[in-house]
Write a protein that holds these residues in place. Structure first.
Motif, short mmCIF file in Angstrom:
data_model
loop_
_atom_site.label_atom_id
_atom_site.label_comp_id
_atom_site.label_asym_id
_atom_site.label_seq_id
_atom_site.Cartn_x
_atom_site.Cartn_y
_atom_site.Cartn_z
N LYS A 248 18.48 18.62 15.64
CA LYS A 248 17.68 17.52 16.18
C LYS A 248 16.50 18.10 16.93
O LYS A 248 16.65 19.01 17.74
CB LYS A 248 18.54 16.67 17.12
CG LYS A 248 17.78 15.52 17.76
CD LYS A 248 18.71 14.56 18.49
CE LYS A 248 19.12 15.07 19.83
NZ LYS A 248 19.79 14.04 20.64
N ILE B 243 13.40 17.20 19.45
CA ILE B 243 12.89 16.23 20.42
C ILE B 243 11.58 16.76 20.96
O ILE B 243 11.50 17.92 21.37
CB ILE B 243 13.88 16.03 21.58
CG1 ILE B 243 15.21 15.51 21.04
CG2 ILE B 243 13.31 15.07 22.61
CD1 ILE B 243 16.30 15.40 22.08
N THR C 182 8.64 10.69 25.58
CA THR C 182 9.52 11.32 24.62
C THR C 182 9.44 10.56 23.30
O THR C 182 9.61 9.35 23.28
CB THR C 182 10.97 11.33 25.13
OG1 THR C 182 11.00 11.98 26.40
CG2 THR C 182 11.89 12.05 24.17
N PRO D 50 13.64 11.15 18.13
CA PRO D 50 14.11 12.44 17.60
C PRO D 50 13.98 12.50 16.08
O PRO D 50 14.06 11.48 15.40
CB PRO D 50 15.57 12.50 18.03
CG PRO D 50 15.96 11.10 18.29
CD PRO D 50 14.72 10.37 18.70
#
Length: 132
Positions: free
Chosen positions: A46, A48, A72, A75
């Motif tokens: 993953k 991010i 953010t 993902p």
């Protein structure tokens, strides 16, 4: 915090949270750090990213400034097998095209399980199934 992008930091294990960071090139662009969710013949990673948005000054004297923020992004998941990478699978068909030899088993798996392709736990479940 910043982790140096060097070969000696290729794999970092965070003991307190039991997370593993792997420095690799999965998206074909440049090396990044990825969270390793499953390690095996078929692996799941993953990515991010956090984007910085700079301060925006008000366009008029009566407006207010927008403060600088860190955002953010969603993902991005990567599934790897034999140096091939499936980036951000969104549908059952993506898996069936990437794993043509396991097409029937995947069909049965998807019928038995309600999978959300943006959920870490569901993707971990699929990859663990593929590693059996």
């Amino acid at each position: 915090m910043v982790i140096p992008k060097e070969e000696k930091f290729r794999r970092i294990e965070i003991i307190a949270t039991k997370e593993i960071l792997v420095y690799a090139n999965l998206d074909g662009m440049s090396d990044h750090y990825y969270f390793e969710l499953v390690n095996g013949k078929v692996s799941l990673y993953k990515k991010i990213e956090t984007k910085f948005t700079d301060l925006e000054k008000a366009s008029t004297p009566f407006g207010s400034d927008k403060p600088a923020t860190f955002n953010t992004t969603s993902p991005v998941f990567y599934i790897t097998e034999n140096n091939k990478t499936l980036a951000n699978p969104k549908k059952e068909r993506d898996f069936m095209e990437f794993f043509p030899d396991k097409k029937d088993a995947l069909k049965n798996f998807f019928k038995q399980n309600k999978i959300k392709f943006n959920n870490d736990a569901d993707l971990v479940k699929i990859v663990k199934f593929l590693n059996q």
